[in-house]
Design a protein around this motif. Sequence first.
Motif, PDB file in Angstrom:
ATOM      1  N   SER A  28      15.959   7.229  -7.904  1.00 36.54           N
ATOM      2  CA  SER A  28      16.876   7.851  -6.955  1.00 36.54           C
ATOM      3  C   SER A  28      18.080   8.508  -7.608  1.00 36.54           C
ATOM      4  O   SER A  28      18.898   9.125  -6.921  1.00 36.54           O
ATOM      5  N   PHE A  29      18.206   8.396  -8.922  1.00 42.50           N
ATOM      6  CA  PHE A  29      19.314   9.041  -9.621  1.00 42.50           C
ATOM      7  C   PHE A  29      19.108  10.555  -9.606  1.00 42.50           C
ATOM      8  O   PHE A  29      18.030  11.040  -9.934  1.00 42.50           O
ATOM      9  N   PRO A  30      20.119  11.346  -9.218  1.00 38.95           N
ATOM     10  CA  PRO A  30      19.949  12.807  -9.154  1.00 38.95           C
ATOM     11  C   PRO A  30      19.765  13.410 -10.539  1.00 38.95           C
ATOM     12  O   PRO A  30      20.460  13.036 -11.483  1.00 38.95           O
ATOM     13  N   ARG A  31      18.862  14.337 -10.659  1.00 36.95           N
ATOM     14  CA  ARG A  31      18.601  15.000 -11.942  1.00 36.95           C
ATOM     15  C   ARG A  31      19.344  16.312 -12.099  1.00 36.95           C
ATOM     16  O   ARG A  31      19.540  16.788 -13.219  1.00 36.95           O
ATOM     17  N   LEU A  32      19.776  16.920 -10.989  1.00 37.42           N
ATOM     18  CA  LEU A  32      20.357  18.258 -11.026  1.00 37.42           C
ATOM     19  C   LEU A  32      21.836  18.285 -10.665  1.00 37.42           C
ATOM     20  O   LEU A  32      22.533  19.241 -10.998  1.00 37.42           O
ATOM     21  N   HIS A  33      22.298  17.282  -9.968  1.00 39.82           N
ATOM     22  CA  HIS A  33      23.715  17.183  -9.635  1.00 39.82           C
ATOM     23  C   HIS A  33      24.428  16.494 -10.787  1.00 39.82           C
ATOM     24  O   HIS A  33      24.033  15.409 -11.204  1.00 39.82           O
ATOM     25  N   PRO A  34      25.477  17.096 -11.312  1.00 38.51           N
ATOM     26  CA  PRO A  34      26.108  16.512 -12.502  1.00 38.51           C
ATOM     27  C   PRO A  34      26.905  15.255 -12.173  1.00 38.51           C
ATOM     28  O   PRO A  34      27.762  15.267 -11.286  1.00 38.51           O
ATOM     29  N   ARG A  35      26.587  14.180 -12.855  1.00 38.98           N
ATOM     30  CA  ARG A  35      27.384  12.953 -12.785  1.00 38.98           C
ATOM     31  C   ARG A  35      27.017  12.081 -13.978  1.00 38.98           C
ATOM     32  O   ARG A  35      25.891  12.170 -14.491  1.00 38.98           O
ATOM     33  N   PRO A  36      27.933  11.235 -14.451  1.00 41.10           N
ATOM     34  CA  PRO A  36      27.581  10.334 -15.547  1.00 41.10           C
ATOM     35  C   PRO A  36      26.436   9.417 -15.162  1.00 41.10           C
ATOM     36  O   PRO A  36      26.179   9.163 -13.981  1.00 41.10           O
ATOM     37  N   SER A  37      25.744   8.899 -16.160  1.00 38.05           N
ATOM     38  CA  SER A  37      24.564   8.073 -15.887  1.00 38.05           C
ATOM     39  C   SER A  37      24.921   6.722 -15.300  1.00 38.05           C
ATOM     40  O   SER A  37      24.058   6.062 -14.717  1.00 38.05           O
ATOM     41  N   ARG A  38      26.180   6.301 -15.423  1.00 40.30           N
ATOM     42  CA  ARG A  38      26.604   5.024 -14.874  1.00 40.30           C
ATOM     43  C   ARG A  38      27.984   5.172 -14.235  1.00 40.30           C
ATOM     44  O   ARG A  38      28.710   6.118 -14.489  1.00 40.30           O
ATOM     45  N   GLY A  39      28.320   4.186 -13.385  1.00 39.04           N
ATOM     46  CA  GLY A  39      29.658   4.114 -12.836  1.00 39.04           C
ATOM     47  C   GLY A  39      29.796   4.701 -11.447  1.00 39.04           C
ATOM     48  O   GLY A  39      28.850   5.207 -10.845  1.00 39.04           O
ATOM     49  N   TRP A  40      31.009   4.604 -10.964  1.00 43.98           N
ATOM     50  CA  TRP A  40      31.376   5.071  -9.620  1.00 43.98           C
ATOM     51  C   TRP A  40      31.863   6.511  -9.687  1.00 43.98           C
ATOM     52  O   TRP A  40      32.598   6.889 -10.577  1.00 43.98           O
ATOM     53  N   VAL A  41      31.475   7.317  -8.669  1.00 41.70           N
ATOM     54  CA  VAL A  41      31.969   8.687  -8.501  1.00 41.70           C
ATOM     55  C   VAL A  41      32.352   8.873  -7.041  1.00 41.70           C
ATOM     56  O   VAL A  41      31.576   8.512  -6.140  1.00 41.70           O
ATOM     57  N   ASN A  42      33.564   9.433  -6.802  1.00 42.53           N
ATOM     58  CA  ASN A  42      33.865   9.901  -5.447  1.00 42.53           C
ATOM     59  C   ASN A  42      34.554  11.262  -5.504  1.00 42.53           C
ATOM     60  O   ASN A  42      34.029  12.146  -6.190  1.00 42.53           O
ATOM     61  N   ASP A  43      35.653  11.481  -4.848  1.00 42.81           N
ATOM     62  CA  ASP A  43      36.173  12.818  -4.542  1.00 42.81           C
ATOM     63  C   ASP A  43      36.119  13.807  -5.708  1.00 42.81           C
ATOM     64  O   ASP A  43      36.581  13.496  -6.816  1.00 42.81           O
ATOM     65  N   PRO A  44      35.638  15.041  -5.458  1.00 42.26           N
ATOM     66  CA  PRO A  44      35.839  16.125  -6.431  1.00 42.26           C
ATOM     67  C   PRO A  44      37.312  16.473  -6.509  1.00 42.26           C
ATOM     68  O   PRO A  44      38.027  16.465  -5.500  1.00 42.26           O
ATOM     69  N   ASN A  45      37.790  16.741  -7.709  1.00 41.39           N
ATOM     70  CA  ASN A  45      39.208  17.039  -7.955  1.00 41.39           C
ATOM     71  C   ASN A  45      39.327  18.242  -8.879  1.00 41.39           C
ATOM     72  O   ASN A  45      38.419  18.525  -9.670  1.00 41.39           O
ATOM     73  N   GLY A  46      40.456  18.925  -8.813  1.00 44.10           N
ATOM     74  CA  GLY A  46      40.839  19.886  -9.833  1.00 44.10           C
ATOM     75  C   GLY A  46      39.824  20.958 -10.153  1.00 44.10           C
ATOM     76  O   GLY A  46      39.698  21.370 -11.312  1.00 44.10           O
ATOM     77  N   VAL A  47      39.082  21.447  -9.152  1.00 44.21           N
ATOM     78  CA  VAL A  47      38.095  22.494  -9.419  1.00 44.21           C
ATOM     79  C   VAL A  47      38.829  23.751  -9.896  1.00 44.21           C
ATOM     80  O   VAL A  47      39.784  24.215  -9.263  1.00 44.21           O
ATOM     81  N   ALA A  48      38.394  24.293 -11.047  1.00 46.40           N
ATOM     82  CA  ALA A  48      39.096  25.444 -11.620  1.00 46.40           C
ATOM     83  C   ALA A  48      38.146  26.228 -12.513  1.00 46.40           C
ATOM     84  O   ALA A  48      37.183  25.672 -13.057  1.00 46.40           O
ATOM     85  N   PHE A  49      38.409  27.517 -12.652  1.00 46.61           N
ATOM     86  CA  PHE A  49      37.677  28.357 -13.599  1.00 46.61           C
ATOM     87  C   PHE A  49      38.607  28.660 -14.759  1.00 46.61           C
ATOM     88  O   PHE A  49      39.679  29.239 -14.580  1.00 46.61           O
ATOM     89  N   ALA A  50      38.234  28.227 -15.964  1.00 47.37           N
ATOM     90  CA  ALA A  50      39.091  28.395 -17.140  1.00 47.37           C
ATOM     91  C   ALA A  50      38.240  28.498 -18.378  1.00 47.37           C
ATOM     92  O   ALA A  50      37.189  27.855 -18.483  1.00 47.37           O
ATOM     93  N   ASP A  51      38.693  29.311 -19.307  1.00 47.77           N
ATOM     94  CA  ASP A  51      38.013  29.434 -20.597  1.00 47.77           C
ATOM     95  C   ASP A  51      36.534  29.802 -20.417  1.00 47.77           C
ATOM     96  O   ASP A  51      35.664  29.349 -21.151  1.00 47.77           O
ATOM     97  N   GLY A  52      36.247  30.629 -19.377  1.00 47.45           N
ATOM     98  CA  GLY A  52      34.893  31.109 -19.144  1.00 47.45           C
ATOM     99  C   GLY A  52      33.948  30.105 -18.517  1.00 47.45           C
ATOM    100  O   GLY A  52      32.725  30.325 -18.488  1.00 47.45           O
ATOM    101  N   ARG A  53      34.488  28.998 -17.970  1.00 48.60           N
ATOM    102  CA  ARG A  53      33.632  27.962 -17.400  1.00 48.60           C
ATOM    103  C   ARG A  53      34.230  27.438 -16.102  1.00 48.60           C
ATOM    104  O   ARG A  53      35.451  27.426 -15.906  1.00 48.60           O
ATOM    105  N   TRP A  54      33.340  26.980 -15.219  1.00 45.73           N
ATOM    106  CA  TRP A  54      33.763  26.230 -14.049  1.00 45.73           C
ATOM    107  C   TRP A  54      33.983  24.784 -14.467  1.00 45.73           C
ATOM    108  O   TRP A  54      33.113  24.167 -15.076  1.00 45.73           O
TER     109      TRP A  54
END
Length: 453
Positions: A28-54
């Motif tokens: 059930s671990f997502p393969r395409l959504h980026p997240r670390p392989s372990r640990g807790w994840v909640n709110d997205p923060n600080g979305v920004a485009f910088a240095d040619g990357r999202w």
Amino acid sequence: MTSAHTASAAVVPATIGADASAAHPDRSFPRLHPRPSRGWVNDPNGVAFADGRWHVFFQHNAESARHHRIHWGHVSSPDLVRWEEHPVALAPQQGGPDAYGCWTGVVTLDAGTPTAVYSGVADGSGRSQVVLARGTADLGEWVQDGVVAAGMPDDPRVVAVRDPFLFEFAGRRWAVQGAGLATGHAAVLLYGADDLSAWEYHGIWLTSEDPVASELPDANIWECPQLVRSGGSWVAVFSLWREEQLTGVGHLVGSLALDPVTALPVFTPLSSGITDVGGSFYAPQAVQAGERVLMWGWAKEVAASGLRGRTPEDCDAVGWSGLLTFPRELRVEGGAVRLQAAPELAALRAEPLEDTPGTHDGGPQLPLPDQADAVVAGEGTVRLRLGDATVWSGAVAEGEEVRVLVDASIVEVFTSAGAATTLRAYPSGAQSYRLEMGPGVRARAWRLAVPGA
């Protein structure tokens, strides 16, 4: 000023990407959504485009699958498809205003310097202050020196404050925070933030008593307030917190103008709506990218109705909890908010899949792998099934389409009319996903994979 803080000494970063996901023992671990392989994840923060990357930051606890001692995790991508994990960006500082956690916030440029603006919590009371951290141009290293831009307002009506968000209007920089009032109503507070290190409090800006806002589900606190522009309209988005329950996400479409007397911005709501009708979507962050608005949300571990979900103990056993949705585009059409999957996600489509005619009530049935993208059209009913359970069901009208994106335990559904639904389901054993369609419905579908993986 302290030395640049990368947090890699405090927390060992988990691996991310195709190799790590493919090797993950939990199906059930997502393969395409980026997240670390372990640990807790909640709110997205600080979305920004910088240095040619999202760059997308997120609340993260690498030490367990529970919400505790929140850090800011960090991933980036050149194309919204291929993601790389970076060392943890922000960590609680002993004795600092964020000693108990670095909670929700944004990233902005302040006189050319990338700056994280976030809720710092010093102790178990949960009372937050607006804290600043300065970053390098590539957002890879951060200095946390305890600068507090705004404390709890000296306003007896305000009993809870959190989640700063910045916007520009009429040549000035403004800030809002979500709040709860002593009356039990939810609110947004307004600040002037031209001097990012010292905000000016301008009071309660909008409350759930507003006639249009009152059409949204009841909330004691509006969390994670956002204010973005689409076309000629402004959209305010709030996460609805009621009596410690995360009840969903709502939005208001309206106009923004300067008050001729106070010279403060005034938001006038014209219509309201629910931003995502699934039960797993919460705490989104929207980013203004020119005329384009991108949004990510937190997908909680709350299963679709009728399906077995995951308890905190289940999450402990597999070592992870929570993920971020795929990026979506927000736009306003006809006075209503429309959401669609970001067009860049089409790059994930690998080989096409074929349906099996006449196998379900005279209509086709389409088996889906754990990573799939299906576009359904025609006229009639459609259901997404996992084993014997229905994950999602709906109807397709002539001339409309429904897009279904599956990545292991997360399902995101978008209609061509702009409605979004985020759901969770947990495949196990011999269970597999499939679309069951009425006779007048057909689907085009693809297996999904990261290009080059």
